[in-house]
Design a protein around this motif. Structure first.
Motif, PDB file in Angstrom:
ATOM      1  N   ALA A 138      -6.249   6.432   8.905  1.00 44.03           N
ATOM      2  CA  ALA A 138      -5.613   6.451   7.656  1.00 44.03           C
ATOM      3  C   ALA A 138      -4.483   5.401   7.791  1.00 44.03           C
ATOM      4  O   ALA A 138      -4.248   4.983   6.717  1.00 44.03           O
ATOM      5  CB  ALA A 138      -4.534   8.023   7.487  1.00 44.03           C
ATOM      6  N   VAL A 139      -4.487   4.606   8.926  1.00 42.45           N
ATOM      7  CA  VAL A 139      -3.377   3.540   8.773  1.00 42.45           C
ATOM      8  C   VAL A 139      -4.361   2.204   8.491  1.00 42.45           C
ATOM      9  O   VAL A 139      -5.407   2.117   9.059  1.00 42.45           O
ATOM     10  CB  VAL A 139      -2.762   3.382  10.165  1.00 42.45           C
ATOM     11  CG1 VAL A 139      -2.171   2.153  10.378  1.00 42.45           C
ATOM     12  CG2 VAL A 139      -2.103   4.389  10.623  1.00 42.45           C
ATOM     13  N   PRO A 140      -3.780   1.560   7.365  1.00 47.60           N
ATOM     14  CA  PRO A 140      -4.666   0.412   6.975  1.00 47.60           C
ATOM     15  C   PRO A 140      -4.813  -0.431   8.364  1.00 47.60           C
ATOM     16  O   PRO A 140      -3.987  -0.704   8.806  1.00 47.60           O
ATOM     17  CB  PRO A 140      -3.819  -0.343   5.888  1.00 47.60           C
ATOM     18  CG  PRO A 140      -3.055   1.055   5.368  1.00 47.60           C
ATOM     19  CD  PRO A 140      -2.635   1.758   6.495  1.00 47.60           C
ATOM     20  N   GLU A 164       0.730  -1.035  -0.070  1.00 49.00           N
ATOM     21  CA  GLU A 164       0.048   0.036   0.031  1.00 49.00           C
ATOM     22  C   GLU A 164       0.839   1.179  -0.191  1.00 49.00           C
ATOM     23  O   GLU A 164       1.140   1.756   1.239  1.00 49.00           O
ATOM     24  CB  GLU A 164      -0.637  -0.155   1.492  1.00 49.00           C
ATOM     25  CG  GLU A 164      -1.697  -1.221   1.504  1.00 49.00           C
ATOM     26  CD  GLU A 164      -0.922  -2.300   2.048  1.00 49.00           C
ATOM     27  OE1 GLU A 164       0.102  -2.400   2.156  1.00 49.00           O
ATOM     28  OE2 GLU A 164      -1.823  -3.481   2.615  1.00 49.00           O
ATOM     29  N   ALA A 213       1.123   7.522   6.229  1.00 49.57           N
ATOM     30  CA  ALA A 213       0.354   7.099   7.364  1.00 49.57           C
ATOM     31  C   ALA A 213       0.826   6.158   8.507  1.00 49.57           C
ATOM     32  O   ALA A 213       0.792   6.394   9.625  1.00 49.57           O
ATOM     33  CB  ALA A 213      -1.172   6.938   6.902  1.00 49.57           C
ATOM     34  N   ILE A 214       1.413   4.967   7.825  1.00 52.30           N
ATOM     35  CA  ILE A 214       2.116   4.109   8.412  1.00 52.30           C
ATOM     36  C   ILE A 214       3.359   4.476   9.365  1.00 52.30           C
ATOM     37  O   ILE A 214       3.542   4.143  10.458  1.00 52.30           O
ATOM     38  CB  ILE A 214       2.187   2.755   7.607  1.00 52.30           C
ATOM     39  CG1 ILE A 214       1.219   2.170   7.008  1.00 52.30           C
ATOM     40  CG2 ILE A 214       3.111   1.965   8.334  1.00 52.30           C
ATOM     41  CD1 ILE A 214       1.493   1.128   5.818  1.00 52.30           C
ATOM     42  N   ALA A 237      -0.239   4.690   1.413  1.00 53.52           N
ATOM     43  CA  ALA A 237      -0.306   4.556   2.989  1.00 53.52           C
ATOM     44  C   ALA A 237       0.790   4.420   3.733  1.00 53.52           C
ATOM     45  O   ALA A 237       0.722   4.946   4.962  1.00 53.52           O
ATOM     46  CB  ALA A 237      -1.349   3.337   3.331  1.00 53.52           C
ATOM     47  N   TYR A 265      -2.230  -3.134   9.790  1.00 57.59           N
ATOM     48  CA  TYR A 265      -0.708  -2.319  10.077  1.00 57.59           C
ATOM     49  C   TYR A 265      -1.126  -1.760  11.549  1.00 57.59           C
ATOM     50  O   TYR A 265      -0.344  -1.454  12.358  1.00 57.59           O
ATOM     51  CB  TYR A 265      -0.270  -1.324   9.183  1.00 57.59           C
ATOM     52  CG  TYR A 265       0.381  -1.823   7.970  1.00 57.59           C
ATOM     53  CD1 TYR A 265       1.622  -2.392   8.162  1.00 57.59           C
ATOM     54  CD2 TYR A 265      -0.547  -1.789   7.043  1.00 57.59           C
ATOM     55  CE1 TYR A 265       1.826  -3.027   6.841  1.00 57.59           C
ATOM     56  CE2 TYR A 265      -0.047  -2.248   5.659  1.00 57.59           C
ATOM     57  CZ  TYR A 265       1.172  -2.882   5.740  1.00 57.59           C
ATOM     58  OH  TYR A 265       1.529  -3.513   4.507  1.00 57.59           O
TER      59      TYR A 265
END
Length: 841
Positions: free
Chosen positions: A817-819, A772, A778-779, A775, A822
């Motif tokens: 915002a973090v998948p 991703e 964000a991670i 993302a 994760y």
């Protein structure tokens, strides 16, 4: 702006690695941009605005070889994009230009991709033109690596190619002598299995391997066979062999020269700085490459096709992993420390300083680095395997504890009650780790030594105390034990020894390294003290701290004493491994008449004396072969002597008033007095030969112990770790090792908290390879917040996510915002692989 910034960074990285946008003297330019783009000198730092939409929709760099032919396609992406998104586009472009190599970069993350070898490899700097040209000469053929026949005489055929045709070999009666005279080495069955396991792993598409082999099973011989396999099959042009201690450097060089010199040349890097490229095998210490980031300045990522890490658990720890990961190609780790010794600790505590927790992280990191996250190495051969198959000897464990050490080992600890200066009752509690550091007992040491000498295994030929190694807490403790052992030996064996029964072998002792060699060669302080025809060391016991652990080979050792608590599985395995080798004592006897009288000439056992329940910790429900109940030593003060020492206090009896007050904001550089304080400390340690030599040798345990004991808290300057941390003016908690690494040039500067976070996140990305790409920012935000904030960690662990609404570090929107995967994966990763203590203020 992100696109322009990425381009500027890529330009500078290319130039820093020796690539040229413009001709320099007689050297032509070797960077070409795609048609439709005109480059001028003044444009170098500005070109890049919207560069992915220019021309045909992208702008690539084409890197040329010395003849001007395409060599590397460099696909550039904007900073916010994962460079891997351009993978297929770059592959197609490279194929059309007949290029074997691709670089994918967004200015921050870079991948080098050899289209003939597999997947893109994360790199930290760009390869140099000369290095890639040399790398191109190796045409990888994994099939040859897989199919090459490796038999037990694989090494012997290099040493003496026609050995099997010689008369002495064909005559079975002469064969043993022929092998011994010519020093031919044949692979044992389990060593062959290790090579074959590696070949199967290559067949499965793997390029990282881990051999977990017990001490004494011949890891170096196995490594030599692997090196020959890669060089002979054309899958490697040059091999880097990394060790973590200076003495192992020379040892490895001699071993490879003896085994492979007929076909390949071996050099030690520091002795061949200018012509190391002529050799196929380069041996060096990790410390040498770390010094002032030498590995980045003097080497290219493509200089070595196979990197082998000896004692991988030690030599890739901390900053050293950066050296190991820097080079592209196959990686092999060798370790004697089994994953079985991993113990779970309280991972939720960010400030835990238990050395066993640090060791656990290193072990986990070792397995992860070599692609063995499941805990299954490429090949495993344990001590038990070696014992079952008759190659090694298992210890007879002697569990011996006094009442005092039993209390030190207990959860409650050893409690000492006393009255303070006011007459109030007080108490002090001591634990096992404080033995000979804050808790001193001469009587306890006396009991240890007496029990040891009364229960050791005897030499089967001379009847003397069997050769022994005793491991002490510190150099001072080693000196004490040596004195006590010599006093007891003088009473037990009158006239036999004149204070040369036990010898202190620590780094403070001059010629200590030679002492270890002499002890192995049976001539330490003389030889044949009882029987002139029997070559055995007059000195029977070596008392050390850490010098005789890793790589020390002395097969006639019969006794090992652990007179200290041990918290490291690696140290435990290495110490135990000093006694596991088999031995025939008749090899040292030169009187045929006496030989006939020796009933048991073969070493079948050795004793491991454990005074601090180390085996109980590392071996669950260990079945002890022998338990000694030791008498309780008298506490100091019982017979009217001095009570146990306590920290002295100072009471100021005069008056005092506040004379004035002034406020001053101190900048990031700290106060001048702090900087001067740090500079004085630098001078002190740089002028200390012992510290310098121990650091060069990689003996960090000795260095840390020495500085804590001999440099800190002395009346001259009262250096302390806290003072040095303040003087360094870094926004995180520095370790003493980091401070010493900076002083001795092993690291160029102290990294800030954010730089460390970026490094840790880069490792995370390299290991996890998130798909991703959008993302990743964000991670990263989540990763950094979880590492640095106790409050964020508590919210995530307790699942009180609503509290994030008012959290200033990491908000609810940040979390959303973090998948989802994760949100749990990042915390688990951090707990296993990131030491939180280094990020404390």
């Amino acid at each position: 702006m992100k696109e322009a910034t990425a381009r500027i960074k890529i330009n500078r990285l290319l130039e820093g690695s020796g690539w040229r946008f413009f001709p320099e003297g007689t050297a032509p330019a070797n960077i070409r941009l795609e048609p439709g783009v005109t480059l001028k000198t003044a444009d170098l730092d500005t070109l890049g605005d919207n560069f992915e939409k220019a021309g045909k929709g992208y702008i690539d760099f084409l890197l040329l070889d010395t003849k001007g032919f395409p060599l590397i396609v460099l696909e550039a992406k904007a900073e916010e994009k994962n460079p891997l998104v351009g993978k297929e586009q770059a592959r197609k472009y490279a194929r059309s230009l007949n290029c074997r190599f691709v670089i994918l970069s967004n200015g921050n993350l870079h991948y080098f991709w050899d289209l003939e070898r597999g997947n893109p490899y994360l790199i930290t700097s760009f390869p140099t033109p000369d290095s890639v040209t040399g790398y191109q000469k190796v045409t990888p053929n994994p099939q040859r690596l897989i199919e090459d026949l490796v038999d037990d005489d694989y090494i012997a055929l290099t040493q003496r190619p026609n050995y099997h045709a010689e008369a002495a070999w064909r005559n079975e009666a002469e064969r043993s002598g022929f092998v011994q005279v010519n020093k031919l080495r044949f692979l044992r069955p389990y060593q062959l299995k290790a090579i074959h396991a590696l070949q199967r792993a290559v067949k499965d598409g793997k390029d990282r391997f881990l051999f977990e082999m017990a001490t004494g099973t011949g890891k170096t011989l196995t490594a030599a066979a692997v090196i020959k396999l890669f060089l002979r099959s054309g899958n490697a042009r040059r091999v880097l062999f990394l060790v973590d201690r200076l003495e192992l450097e020379d040892q490895a060089k001699k071993a490879f020269a003896a085994l492979l010199c007929a076909d390949f040349q071996t050099v030690i890097y520091k002795e061949n700085r200018d012509d190391w490229r002529r050799a196929e095998i380069v041996v060096t210490t990790v410390q040498s490459l770390l010094f002032n980031n030498k590995y980045q300045r003097l080497f290219s990522p493509t200089d070595f096709d196979l990197v082998i890490s000896d004692e991988a658990h030690r030599s890739i720890g901390g900053n050293a992993r950066a050296v190991f990961d820097y080079f592209i190609g196959y990686k092999l780790g060798l370790t004697a420390t089994p994953r079985d010794y991993l113990k779970r600790f309280d991972k939720t505590s960010p400030t835990t300083r238990d050395p066993r927790e640090a060791e656990r992280r290193l072990l986990l990191d070792t397995y992860r680095t070599f692609g063995c996250e499941s805990g299954l190495p490429t090949f495993r051969y344990s001590l038990l395997d070696g014992v079952k198959e008759g190659f090694l000897i298992s210890p007879t464990v002697v569990d011996a504890r006094t009442e005092v050490t039993t209390d030190l080992l207990s959860e409650e600890g050893f409690v000492v009650e006393f009255k303070d200066d006011t007459g109030e009752d007080q108490q002090e509690v001591y634990k096992q780790r404080e033995f000979e550091k804050r808790f001193f007992s001469e009587a306890t040491n006396m009991v240890f030594c007496k029990a040891f000498l009364e229960n050791v295994l005897r030499d089967p030929v001379s009847g003397e105390v069997g050769k022994a190694i005793v491991f002490a807490v510190s150099q001072h403790h080693a000196a004490k034990l040596t004195q006590i052992l010599n006093l007891i030996a003088d009473r037990m064996f009158p006239g036999k020894y004149q204070s040369d029964f036990a010898v202190q072998v620590t780094s403070q002792i001059s010629d200590a390294q030679q002492f270890t060699i002499n002890f192995a060669n049976n001539n330490l302080l003389g030889s044949g003290n009882v029987l002139p025809s029997y070559k055995t060391s007059k000195a029977r016991v070596c008392v050390t701290v850490g010098m005789m652990t890793t790589g020390y080979d002395c097969p006639d050792i019969l006794n090992i004493g652990m007179f200290r608590p041990i918290f490291s599985p690696t140290d435990f395995i290495q110490i135990k491994g000093r006694g596991t080798r088999k031995h025939n004592f008749l090899e040292q006897l030169f009187d045929a008449g006496i030989k006939e009288t020796v009933k048991e000439p073969h070493k079948k056992a050795f004793k491991l004396f454990d005074f601090f329940a180390n085996c109980e910790y590392f071996e669950t429900e260990f079945d002890y072969d022998e338990v000694l109940k030791l008498p309780k030593p008298k506490d100091k003060g019982e017979d009217g002597g001095d009570p146990p020492p306590y920290a002295e206090t100072y009471e100021h009896l005069g008056s005092d008033i506040l004379a004035g007050i002034k406020e001053e904001m101190i900048g990031l550089d700290g106060m001048r007095i702090d900087r001067m304080f740090f500079e004085k400390f630098e001078e002190v340690v740089l002028e200390n030969d012992f510290i310098a030599q121990a650091i060069e040798s990689g003996h960090w345990d000795r260095v840390i112990d020495y500085v804590n004991r001999e440099v800190f808290d002395k009346p001259e300057e009262y250096y302390t770790l806290d003072k040095l941390r303040k003087a360094a003016a870094v926004d995180r908690r520095l370790t003493l090792r980091e401070i010493l690494e900076k002083i001795f040039g092993l690291i160029p500067r102290f990294k800030s908290k954010d730089e460390l976070l970026e490094e840790e996140f880069a490792k995370f990305v390299a290991d996890v390879k998130p798909e991703e790409a959008a993302a990743i920012p964000a991670i990263k935000t989540f990763f950094k917040a979880y590492v640095t904030s106790d409050q964020v960690r508590h919210i995530i662990e307790s699942k009180h996510y609503t509290d994030l609404a008012t959290n200033p570090v990491f908000s609810s929107s940040d979390f959303r915002a973090v998948p989802p995967k994760y949100r749990t994966f990042v915390p688990e990763y951090v707990k296993d692989y990131v030491s939180l203590n280094q990020f404390a203020a």
